[in-house]
Scaffold this motif. Structure first.
Motif, PDB file in Angstrom:
ATOM      1  N   GLY A 295       0.801  -1.220   0.000  1.00 14.40           N
ATOM      2  CA  GLY A 295       0.000   0.000   0.000  1.00 14.40           C
ATOM      3  C   GLY A 295       0.828   1.260   0.000  1.00 14.40           C
ATOM      4  O   GLY A 295       0.307   2.342   0.342  1.00 14.40           O
ATOM      5  N   ALA A 296       2.122   1.167  -0.329  1.00 14.20           N
ATOM      6  CA  ALA A 296       3.004   2.327  -0.316  1.00 14.20           C
ATOM      7  C   ALA A 296       2.524   3.373  -1.310  1.00 14.20           C
ATOM      8  O   ALA A 296       1.983   3.054  -2.384  1.00 14.20           O
ATOM      9  CB  ALA A 296       4.433   1.903  -0.646  1.00 14.20           C
ATOM     10  N   VAL A 297       2.727   4.623  -0.963  1.00 10.68           N
ATOM     11  CA  VAL A 297       2.385   5.748  -1.845  1.00 10.68           C
ATOM     12  C   VAL A 297       3.671   6.459  -2.216  1.00 10.68           C
ATOM     13  O   VAL A 297       4.681   6.375  -1.509  1.00 10.68           O
ATOM     14  CB  VAL A 297       1.415   6.724  -1.151  1.00 10.68           C
ATOM     15  CG1 VAL A 297       0.099   6.026  -0.849  1.00 10.68           C
ATOM     16  CG2 VAL A 297       2.030   7.290   0.120  1.00 10.68           C
ATOM     17  N   THR A 298       3.617   7.165  -3.322  1.00  2.75           N
ATOM     18  CA  THR A 298       4.790   7.904  -3.768  1.00  2.75           C
ATOM     19  C   THR A 298       4.715   9.324  -3.235  1.00  2.75           C
ATOM     20  O   THR A 298       3.739  10.044  -3.459  1.00  2.75           O
ATOM     21  CB  THR A 298       4.880   7.923  -5.298  1.00  2.75           C
ATOM     22  OG1 THR A 298       4.966   6.581  -5.784  1.00  2.75           O
ATOM     23  CG2 THR A 298       6.118   8.711  -5.751  1.00  2.75           C
ATOM     24  N   VAL A 299       5.744   9.718  -2.532  1.00  2.19           N
ATOM     25  CA  VAL A 299       5.844  11.078  -2.007  1.00  2.19           C
ATOM     26  C   VAL A 299       7.181  11.637  -2.479  1.00  2.19           C
ATOM     27  O   VAL A 299       8.244  11.223  -1.995  1.00  2.19           O
ATOM     28  CB  VAL A 299       5.778  11.112  -0.467  1.00  2.19           C
ATOM     29  CG1 VAL A 299       5.872  12.559   0.034  1.00  2.19           C
ATOM     30  CG2 VAL A 299       4.511  10.469   0.029  1.00  2.19           C
ATOM     31  N   GLY A 300       7.126  12.523  -3.474  1.00  2.00           N
ATOM     32  CA  GLY A 300       8.363  13.006  -4.064  1.00  2.00           C
ATOM     33  C   GLY A 300       9.122  11.843  -4.676  1.00  2.00           C
ATOM     34  O   GLY A 300       8.536  11.009  -5.397  1.00  2.00           O
ATOM     35  N   PRO A 301      10.404  11.712  -4.314  1.00  2.00           N
ATOM     36  CA  PRO A 301      11.192  10.601  -4.894  1.00  2.00           C
ATOM     37  C   PRO A 301      11.064   9.303  -4.113  1.00  2.00           C
ATOM     38  O   PRO A 301      11.693   8.306  -4.463  1.00  2.00           O
ATOM     39  CB  PRO A 301      12.627  11.140  -4.814  1.00  2.00           C
ATOM     40  CG  PRO A 301      12.625  12.024  -3.611  1.00  2.00           C
ATOM     41  CD  PRO A 301      11.258  12.664  -3.580  1.00  2.00           C
ATOM     42  N   TYR A 302      10.258   9.312  -3.019  1.00  3.99           N
ATOM     43  CA  TYR A 302      10.238   8.173  -2.124  1.00  3.99           C
ATOM     44  C   TYR A 302       8.971   7.342  -2.263  1.00  3.99           C
ATOM     45  O   TYR A 302       7.887   7.860  -2.542  1.00  3.99           O
ATOM     46  CB  TYR A 302      10.327   8.651  -0.661  1.00  3.99           C
ATOM     47  CG  TYR A 302      11.482   9.568  -0.371  1.00  3.99           C
ATOM     48  CD1 TYR A 302      12.796   9.123  -0.486  1.00  3.99           C
ATOM     49  CD2 TYR A 302      11.247  10.888   0.004  1.00  3.99           C
ATOM     50  CE1 TYR A 302      13.848   9.973  -0.215  1.00  3.99           C
ATOM     51  CE2 TYR A 302      12.293  11.749   0.281  1.00  3.99           C
ATOM     52  CZ  TYR A 302      13.605  11.287   0.159  1.00  3.99           C
ATOM     53  OH  TYR A 302      14.641  12.123   0.416  1.00  3.99           O
TER      54      TYR A 302
ATOM     55  N   ILE B 230      10.850   4.790   2.331  1.00  2.96           N
ATOM     56  CA  ILE B 230      10.789   5.159   3.754  1.00  2.96           C
ATOM     57  C   ILE B 230       9.607   4.436   4.375  1.00  2.96           C
ATOM     58  O   ILE B 230       8.508   4.425   3.809  1.00  2.96           O
ATOM     59  CB  ILE B 230      10.634   6.680   3.934  1.00  2.96           C
ATOM     60  CG1 ILE B 230      11.882   7.413   3.410  1.00  2.96           C
ATOM     61  CG2 ILE B 230      10.393   7.033   5.400  1.00  2.96           C
ATOM     62  CD1 ILE B 230      11.754   8.910   3.438  1.00  2.96           C
ATOM     63  N   ALA B 231       9.834   3.798   5.521  1.00  2.00           N
ATOM     64  CA  ALA B 231       8.779   3.097   6.246  1.00  2.00           C
ATOM     65  C   ALA B 231       8.608   3.739   7.615  1.00  2.00           C
ATOM     66  O   ALA B 231       9.575   4.195   8.228  1.00  2.00           O
ATOM     67  CB  ALA B 231       9.129   1.619   6.398  1.00  2.00           C
ATOM     68  N   ALA B 232       7.354   3.766   8.093  1.00  2.00           N
ATOM     69  CA  ALA B 232       7.071   4.336   9.411  1.00  2.00           C
ATOM     70  C   ALA B 232       6.063   3.457  10.125  1.00  2.00           C
ATOM     71  O   ALA B 232       5.119   2.943   9.516  1.00  2.00           O
ATOM     72  CB  ALA B 232       6.548   5.757   9.291  1.00  2.00           C
ATOM     73  N   VAL B 233       6.287   3.263  11.451  1.00  2.00           N
ATOM     74  CA  VAL B 233       5.374   2.488  12.290  1.00  2.00           C
ATOM     75  C   VAL B 233       5.115   3.294  13.560  1.00  2.00           C
ATOM     76  O   VAL B 233       6.044   3.844  14.159  1.00  2.00           O
ATOM     77  CB  VAL B 233       5.960   1.114  12.649  1.00  2.00           C
ATOM     78  CG1 VAL B 233       5.061   0.393  13.646  1.00  2.00           C
ATOM     79  CG2 VAL B 233       6.141   0.262  11.400  1.00  2.00           C
ATOM     80  N   ALA B 234       3.831   3.363  13.951  1.00  2.00           N
ATOM     81  CA  ALA B 234       3.464   3.988  15.220  1.00  2.00           C
ATOM     82  C   ALA B 234       2.761   2.939  16.077  1.00  2.00           C
ATOM     83  O   ALA B 234       1.857   2.240  15.587  1.00  2.00           O
ATOM     84  CB  ALA B 234       2.556   5.197  15.004  1.00  2.00           C
TER      85      ALA B 234
ATOM     86  N   LEU C  43       4.717  16.090   6.624  1.00  2.00           N
ATOM     87  CA  LEU C  43       6.071  16.619   6.713  1.00  2.00           C
ATOM     88  C   LEU C  43       6.928  16.118   5.565  1.00  2.00           C
ATOM     89  O   LEU C  43       7.699  16.884   4.960  1.00  2.00           O
ATOM     90  CB  LEU C  43       6.688  16.204   8.055  1.00  2.00           C
ATOM     91  CG  LEU C  43       8.144  16.636   8.299  1.00  2.00           C
ATOM     92  CD1 LEU C  43       8.256  18.152   8.330  1.00  2.00           C
ATOM     93  CD2 LEU C  43       8.669  16.047   9.604  1.00  2.00           C
ATOM     94  N   LEU C  44       6.794  14.843   5.224  1.00  2.00           N
ATOM     95  CA  LEU C  44       7.590  14.271   4.152  1.00  2.00           C
ATOM     96  C   LEU C  44       7.236  14.919   2.823  1.00  2.00           C
ATOM     97  O   LEU C  44       8.114  15.261   2.017  1.00  2.00           O
ATOM     98  CB  LEU C  44       7.356  12.754   4.087  1.00  2.00           C
ATOM     99  CG  LEU C  44       8.259  11.961   3.142  1.00  2.00           C
ATOM    100  CD1 LEU C  44       9.730  12.129   3.533  1.00  2.00           C
ATOM    101  CD2 LEU C  44       7.883  10.488   3.175  1.00  2.00           C
ATOM    102  N   ALA C  45       5.934  15.131   2.589  1.00  2.00           N
ATOM    103  CA  ALA C  45       5.513  15.771   1.350  1.00  2.00           C
ATOM    104  C   ALA C  45       6.030  17.211   1.272  1.00  2.00           C
ATOM    105  O   ALA C  45       6.462  17.679   0.213  1.00  2.00           O
ATOM    106  CB  ALA C  45       3.984  15.771   1.250  1.00  2.00           C
TER     107      ALA C  45
END
Length: 891
Positions: free
Chosen positions: A783-790, A820-824, A886-888
C-alpha cells in the motif's frame, strides 16, 4: 648500600639511643577519619602529640610505609614524585628536644659505614633553620660544628611545621646534601635544590597555634607544656644519595621494575630525543609510572587493600590501571603484571618479608584486576569505535566532552586512550568539556568528603572522659550484666548533658559494661540499661577512643542522670546468636582454606546473631560441589564438638604459631588468639565465641557472589536461623514435588524438562511472530504511496508488536527505489514512532532522525537510516499522518 640495610641502620642507631622500635602501621589509616592512607611517618603518633593518648614510651623510632596520591597525575613527569615511599622517623614525646635531635641526626648521617652510620661527608651537609630559631643555630654551630656559612635561615613557608589546623606546631630544621657541580650551581639550598638535596627534616614541636588561615598565617597561642620531636628522613631520598643515583626511580627497590618494563617494550630509559627542553621524555614518564605504581600496588594489596570502586580500593584500582595503561601505550599488549609484580616482590621483600610469604594472595588480586581492566579496555574500545562512526556519519570532526567523560566515568576507559584512538581516526576530542565535567565531579567529591569529615578535635571530649574517669572496665567476656555508674552523657550532637529524658537518644558512658562494642566484623550487643527511675534500650555500642566504650541508647521511660546507678544487661539471646555466628565465621574460613588452599584468605567479615558473611581472595565463582564441601566440613567440625579456646600472647609469638590476622586491622603488642582444632583454625580475634563448636548449631551456606576483582563473598546462617532457613527450603521442595507430582529426587530433571519445553515454545512463538510481522510488512509495503522521490509506507501496531522490527521489515519489503517506512505503536508509557529509510533513500537525502524529531518536537537521537522516539498520549494515526505531511512538504 641497599635500601633494606639503610632501614636497618636507622632503626639500630636510634634503638641504641634509647628509642623503642615501633613497627610500621598498615597503610590504610584506620584510626584517622581524615585520611585514606598513612601519608607521613608521624601519623600513628598523632594521638600522643595531641594529648589524646598517653604515650607508652618517651621516645620512639620507626620506618613508616606511606602513600600520597593528591599529585598522582604528576608521577613520572619528574624524578621526585612517587605514590609509595618510606619515612624514617625518630620521635620524642616530652623527652629530649633540639639539643638531642640535632646531634642524633648528625651522628647517624656522618658516622662511618664501618661504624654503623651512613658515612656522608660532613663538609657537604647544609642545614636550614627557621628565621628566629637561634637555639637551633647555636646547636648546629657550637655543638655539631657546622660552619655558619652552611646554616641558612628560612621563613614559615619552608621551615615552620603545622598540621594545617589549630594544635601543635613549631619550627623545623632541614638537612641538605651537596651532590656536586654536575647537578647544578653552588651556593646552598637557596640557589639550587637539585644539587642540594634535602634528606632529613627535624620538626621542633614547641607551640600551640590557633586562627589558622594558611601555612604562613596563624596565631601562636602559647608554648606547649611538653615539647616534642618529630623527624622525617625519606628512605628513597637517602637511598638515592648513598647509592649514587639521580633519583628514587634508580634505587635498588625500583630500578629493576623499570628496567624490565623497558625491556618488554623495547624502550630505552633515559632517551632524550624528541622532547621539549626541561621536560621528561614521554617514554621515561611512562616507565616511571609503571615502576612506581606496580610497587605501590604490591604493598597496598599486601596491607589488605583490594581493588574496588570506592575509597582505598578505588585508589588502588586507579594506580593499577595507570600502570597497565602506561605499558600498553609503550606497545606491550599482553598481561604485564605476571611479569612485573614478581620483580617488585623481589625488590621489596628484603625490607618486608611478608610480601614474599603472602605473594600468592597478593598476585591473585593483582592479576584478576589486570584481566578485568583489559576486558574494560576492549569493551571501551568498541564503544569508542561506535561513537567515532556516529560522529563521522553526522559530519562532526569532534567527539563531545560528554562522550569522553562517559567512557572514563562509566566504563573506566582512560581519557588518554580516547584522545589517542580519536586522533588516529582523524577526530579531535572536546577536552575542555571533558575537563569541566571532571572538575565538577571532583568538586562534588570534595564537598562530600568535607561533609563527612571529622577532625581530631572531635575526639577530645572522649579523651577528657578517659582522663577524668579512667578506661571503661570492659567485662564482655565475663558476664552479661553489670551494676554500673553513669559517668557522662552526650546528646546527638556530641554535647555533654547532665540528664536525658524519655524519648531522647543519647550516648552513655559507664564505669563498667558487659556490652560488646562493634569491632572485628562483629555487630555490637543489644540490651538494656535499667535503674530505679529509668528504662533505656541500647541501640549501638562503639569504642570512639582506645579504652572507652560508648553506648547509644534510647530512653524508654523515666530519666537518666549523671552518677545514677544502672543495671547494664546484654540480651542473652542476642549474645548467643552473635557467638554462634562469630565462631561460625572462623569455621567457614578454615573450611575455605582446607578446600581451596591457603591463598583463600579472609579479607573482611561481618557477623550478627544468626548471620555471617566472609570476603576472601578467590578469582572465580564457587561450584555447587565446592560450596557443598565447605558446608560439609564446617558442619563436621560442629558435630565433633571441638573446644573453642582463647589465649593472650605477644603478637610475634602469635605470628610464629601461624595465627591468621585480618588484613587491614591494627593489633596491639599483646593479642588474643582464638583456636579451634589446633592449627586448623587459629586467628587473632577479639570477638565473643561459643565454648564448643556444637553450640554453633547447624550452619547453612546461603549465597556466594563476587564483590570485586579476585574477591568472593560467602554468606551463611547459623543456629536457629539456619534451622529456619533449611525448613523453608524443605517446604519449598515439598511444594514443588506436589505440584509436579514427582518424587523429590526427580525434581531437577523434571524442572529441566519443563524449562526446555518452555524455551521451545518461546522459539516457536518468536517464529510465528516474525512470520506475522512479515505478512503485515508486505501488506503495508503493497500500500506504499509515492511522495516526491520516495516510496512511503506506514502501519499502526498494537503493544504486543516490536515497532522497530516491523518498520525494518516494511522498509526491506519496499521496492529498490528510495523507500521510507514508518510504524506507530501505543505502549504503556508512550506512543512510539519508528522511521526506517533504505540506503537509496538516505543517498537521496532522507534523514530518519530528523523526521522523528520534527514530528515529535523533541531531540530523540538516532541516525539517517533508523530512528525512533515517543510521545505520551499521542494517537498512532495522528503521528503517521503528521509524518506524511512533513515528508511531502520537505520534498
Amino acid at each position: 648500600m641497599r635500601t633494606a640495610e639503610i632501614k636497618r641502620r636507622f632503626l639500630a642507631h636510634f634503638a641504641a639511643n634509647g628509642h623503642t622500635v615501633v613497627p610500621s602501621a598498615a597503610l590504610p589509616a584506620i584510626d584517622d577519619p581524615n585520611l585514606l592512607f598513612i601519608n607521613a611517618g608521624m601519623v600513628q603518633f598523632v594521638p600522643y602529640f595531641l594529648g589524646q593518648r598517653t604515650p607508652p614510651y618517651p621516645r620512639a623510632v620507626s620506618v613508616q610505609k606511606c602513600i600520597r596520591t593528591p599529585d598522582i597525575d604528576e608521577v613520572g613527569k619528574t624524578s621526585r614524585h612517587g605514590t609509595f615511599f618510606q619515612m624514617n622517623g625518630n620521635f620524642s614525646f616530652g623527652d629530649y628536644f633540639k639539643e638531642g635531635a640535632i646531634p642524633l641526626a648528625w651522628e647517624l648521617s656522618t658516622k662511618p659505614v664501618s661504624g654503623g652510620g651512613f658515612g656522608l661527608d660532613g663538609d657537604r651537609i647544609w642545614a636550614t633553620v627557621y628565621l628566629d630559631d637561634d637555639e637551633a643555630i647555636e646547636i648546629w654551630h657550637k655543638t655539631v660544628g657546622l660552619p655558619m656559612e652552611r646554616i641558612v635561615r628560612r621563613g614559615k613557608r619552608d621551615n615552620y611545621w603545622s598540621m594545617g589546623i589549630p594544635g601543635p606546631a613549631g619550627p623545623c630544621s632541614e638537612l641538605y646534601y651537596d651532590r656536586g657541580p654536575d647537578y647544578g650551581p653552588g651556593g646552598g639550598p637557596d640557589v639550587d635544590e637539585d644539587r642540594f638535596l634535602e634528606f632529613w627534616n627535624l620538626v621542633f614541636m614547641q607551640y600551640e597555634i590557633a586562627d589558622v588561615k594558611s601555612k604562613e598565617d596563624f596565631r601562636v597561642v602559647r608554648e606547649l607544656p611538653k615539647k616534642n620531636i618529630d623527624t622525617g628522613m625519606g628512605l628513597e631520598r637517602i637511598a638515592s644519595i648513598l647509592q649514587g643515583v639521580d633519583n628514587l626511580y634508580e634505587i635498588d627497590e625500583v630500578r629493576p621494575i623499570l628496567a624490565l618494563a623497558a625491556e618488554l617494550t623495547g624502550r630505552e630509559y633515559g632517551a632524550r630525543s624528541g622532547h621539549v627542553a626541561g621536560e621528561s621524555h614521554p617514554d621515561d614518564v611512562r616507565l616511571r609510572v609503571i615502576a612506581d605504581h606496580v610497587r605501590t600496588a604490591l604493598v597496598l594489596i599486601g596491607d589488605g587493600v583490594t581493588p574496588s570502586n570506592e575509597g582505598r580500593g578505588y585508589v588502588l584500582r586507579r594506580i593499577m590501571r595507570r600502570a597497565v595503561r602506561s605499558i600498553r601505550l609503550l606497545g606491550w599488549q599482553e598481561p604485564a603484571l605476571p611479569l612485573l609484580l614478581p620483580v617488585a616482590r623481589d625488590c621489596m621483600s628484603p625490607s618486608y618479608p611478608e610480601l614474599a610469604t603472602d605473594f600468592d594472595r597478593i598476585s591473585q588480586y593483582a592479576y584478576a584486576e589486570e584481566d578485568a581492566f583489559l576486558s574494560t579496555l576492549r569493551a571501551g574500545t568498541t564503544i569508542l569505535d561506535t561513537a567515532i562512526s556516529t560522529a563521522r556519519q553526522q559530519g562532526s570532526p569532534t567527539l563531545s566532552g560528554d562522550q569522553a567523560f562517559a567512557l572514563h566515568d562509566t566504563y573506566g576507559f582512560p581519557i588518554d586512550l580516547t584522545l589517542e584512538i580519536a586522533a588516529e581516526q582523524g577526530l579531535t576530542v572536546d577536552s575542555e568539556g571533558f575537563r569541566a565535567l571532571m572538575a565538577d565531579q571532583r568538586a562534588r567529591a570534595k564537598a562530600d568528603a568535607r561533609a563527612r569529615k571529622t577532625g581530631h578535635a572531635d575526639l577530645s571530649a572522649y579523651r577528657v572522659i578517659v582522663d577524668r574517669h579512667g578506661p571503661t572496665r570492659w567485662l564482655a567476656y565475663d558476664t552479661l550484666t553489670t551494676d554500673s555508674a553513669v559517668l557522662a552523657l552526650q546528646d546527638a550532637a556530641g554535647v555533654s548533658v547532665s540528664v536525658a529524658e524519655a524519648g531522647d537518644i543519647v550516648t552513655v558512658f559507664l564505669d563498667s559494661t558487659p556490652f560488646y562494642a562493634e569491632s572485628g566484623g562483629q555487630h555490637a550487643d543489644a540490651g538494656t540499661l535499667s535503674g530505679d527511675s529509668v528504662e533505656a534500650e541500647v541501640l549501638d555500642v562503639q569504642r570512639p577512643v582506645k579504652g572507652l566504650v560508648a553506648h547509644q541508647v534510647r530512653i524508654v521511660a523515666g530519666a537518666l542522670v549523671i552518677s545514677d546507678r544502672v543495671r547494664a544487661g546484654v540480651d542473652p539471646q542476642w549474645r548467643l546468636g552473635a557467638r554462634q555466628a562469630h565462631t561460625g565465621t572462623h569455621l567457614v574460613h578454615a573450611a575455605l582454606r582446607q578446600v581451596l588452599g591457603p591463598t583463600a584468605l579472609q579479607s573482611g567479615s561481618f557477623n550478627r546473631p544468626g548471620y555471617l558473611r566472609l570476603d576472601f581472595a578467590w578469582p572465580t565463582s564457587l561450584s555447587a560441589t565446592l560450596r557443598g564441601d565447605i558446608e560439609q566440613i564446617t558442619n563436621s567440625k560442629i558435630r565433633d564438638d571441638l573446644p573453642v579456646t582463647a589465649a593472650y600472647m605477644p603478637l610475634a609469638a602469635a605470628r610464629e604459631r601461624g595465627a591468621l590476622a585480618l588484613f587491614g586491622e591494627t593489633y596491639d603488642e599483646v593479642v588474643r588468639v582464638v583456636q579451634i582444632d589446633g592449627p586448623w583454625s587459629r586467628e587473632l580475634c577479639g570477638g565473643t565465641h561459643v565454648e564448643h563448636t556444637a553450640q554453633v548449631g547447624p550452619l547453612a551456606v546461603t549465597a556466594q557472589a563476587s564483590v570485586g576483582a579476585g574477591v568472593r563473598r560467602i554468606e551463611a546462617v547459623t543456629g536457629l536461623e539456619a534451622f529456619t532457613y533449611l525448613a523453608r527450603e524443605r517446604d519449598l521442595v515439598t511444594q514443588l514435588a506436589e505440584q509436579l507430582r514427582a518424587p523429590r529426587e526427580e525434581l531437577p530433571g523434571r524442572v529441566e524438562a519443563l524449562i526446555g519445553r518452555a524455551k521451545s515454545a518461546e522459539r516457536r512463538a518468536e517464529r510465528l511472530q516474525r512470520q506475522l510481522l512479515h505478512v503485515q510488512a508486505r501488506q503495508a509495503a503493497a500500500g506504499a504511496v509515492t511522495v516526491g522521490p520516495y516510496a512511503y509506507a506506514s502501519a499502526s501496531a498494537g503493544p504486543e508488536v516490536n515497532p522497530r522490527q516491523l518498520a525494518e521489515f516494511i522498509r526491506d519489503a519496499l521496492p529498490f527505489q528510495p523507500g521510507i517506512a514508518a510504524v506507530a505503536a501505543r505502549t504503556t508509557r508512550a506512543t512510539q514512532l519508528v522511521v526506517a529509510a533504505n540506503p537509496a533513500a538516505v543517498a537521496e537525502g532522507a534523514d530518519a532522525a530528523r523526521l522523528v524529531n520534527d514530528v515529535l518536537g523533541s531531540h530523540e537521537g538516532g541516525n539517517p537510516a533508523l530512528a525512533q522516539g515517543g510521545r505520551p498520549g499521542a494517537e498512532p494515526g495522528n503521528l503517521l499522518a503528521a509524518l506524511g505531511v512533513l515528508l511531502a512538504r520537505t520534498c
